[in-house]
Scaffold this motif. Sequence first.
Motif, PDB file in Angstrom:
ATOM      1  N   MET A   1     -14.464  -2.844  -0.364  1.00 21.09           N
ATOM      2  CA  MET A   1     -13.441  -1.858  -0.002  1.00 21.09           C
ATOM      3  C   MET A   1     -12.123  -2.489   0.425  1.00 21.09           C
ATOM      4  SD  MET A   1     -14.253   0.995  -0.847  1.00 21.09           S
ATOM      5  CE  MET A   1     -13.935   2.562  -0.129  1.00 21.09           C
ATOM      6  N   TYR A   2     -12.172  -3.708   0.957  1.00 16.70           N
ATOM      7  CA  TYR A   2     -10.942  -4.353   1.406  1.00 16.70           C
ATOM      8  C   TYR A   2     -10.416  -5.383   0.411  1.00 16.70           C
ATOM      9  CZ  TYR A   2     -11.718  -1.888   5.730  1.00 16.70           C
ATOM     10  OH  TYR A   2     -11.889  -0.886   6.649  1.00 16.70           O
ATOM     11  N   SER A   3     -11.013  -5.424  -0.774  1.00 16.69           N
ATOM     12  CA  SER A   3     -10.526  -6.321  -1.824  1.00 16.69           C
ATOM     13  C   SER A   3      -9.220  -5.800  -2.388  1.00 16.69           C
ATOM     14  CB  SER A   3     -11.547  -6.417  -2.961  1.00 16.69           C
ATOM     15  OG  SER A   3     -12.755  -6.960  -2.531  1.00 16.69           O
ATOM     16  N   SER A   4      -8.325  -6.722  -2.693  1.00 15.25           N
ATOM     17  CA  SER A   4      -7.060  -6.310  -3.298  1.00 15.25           C
ATOM     18  C   SER A   4      -7.294  -5.856  -4.736  1.00 15.25           C
ATOM     19  CB  SER A   4      -6.031  -7.434  -3.239  1.00 15.25           C
ATOM     20  OG  SER A   4      -6.466  -8.520  -4.009  1.00 15.25           O
ATOM     21  N   VAL A   5      -6.403  -5.013  -5.186  1.00 15.33           N
ATOM     22  CA  VAL A   5      -6.448  -4.475  -6.539  1.00 15.33           C
ATOM     23  C   VAL A   5      -5.089  -4.743  -7.173  1.00 15.33           C
ATOM     24  CG1 VAL A   5      -6.801  -2.394  -7.925  1.00 15.33           C
ATOM     25  CG2 VAL A   5      -8.004  -2.648  -5.765  1.00 15.33           C
ATOM     26  N   GLY A   6      -5.092  -5.199  -8.427  1.00 15.69           N
ATOM     27  CA  GLY A   6      -3.837  -5.504  -9.104  1.00 15.69           C
ATOM     28  C   GLY A   6      -3.931  -5.264 -10.595  1.00 15.69           C
ATOM     29  N   LEU A   7      -2.945  -5.729 -11.300  1.00 16.76           N
ATOM     30  CA  LEU A   7      -2.861  -5.485 -12.743  1.00 16.76           C
ATOM     31  C   LEU A   7      -4.099  -5.919 -13.528  1.00 16.76           C
ATOM     32  CD1 LEU A   7       0.904  -6.263 -13.462  1.00 16.76           C
ATOM     33  CD2 LEU A   7      -0.229  -4.031 -13.293  1.00 16.76           C
TER      34      LEU A   7
END
Length: 156
Positions: free
Chosen positions: A81-87
């Motif tokens: 849940m606290y993992s970053s999300v990106g392209l």
Amino acid sequence: MVFVIEAKMNIQDACDYIIVRLTEDGGFLNVLKLHKLLYYCQAWSLAFGRGPLFPQNSFQAWVHGPLSRAVYDRFVQTKAMYSSVGLPDVRQGFDPMGLTEADRAFINSVLEVYAPLSGDQLEEMTHREEPWIEARAGVSASSATWVSSLKQRSIA
């Protein structure tokens, strides 16, 4: 500004749009924040009398606030849940221009208000709102138990 939602949206398209938009704007996004931003998109659509933005999706009252099971299932194998999300997390072939101009404008208006906040701040906000309180009635605040879907009439 008046927003007319011409067609109901797939939540995965909105998810990818938010990832692209916030990444391009240099904003930080994690899975927790993504769920809350999608929830507020749905809430605004209901509150403005336009019906559910994502009619095939409901939000569950999770210990950390509203959560889309479809989006959870998408990321559960690769993200916490606290993992970053990106392209790199955007589905291959997604084109933001595939969303209508009205849908993009609507999501952008939600992002203007909520994107500056952290996932933790958004979680705290949802915990003070009636839909989450109602859905979690009788469940310990720290219980990780999945609770039934948030009622759309409560969200609006």
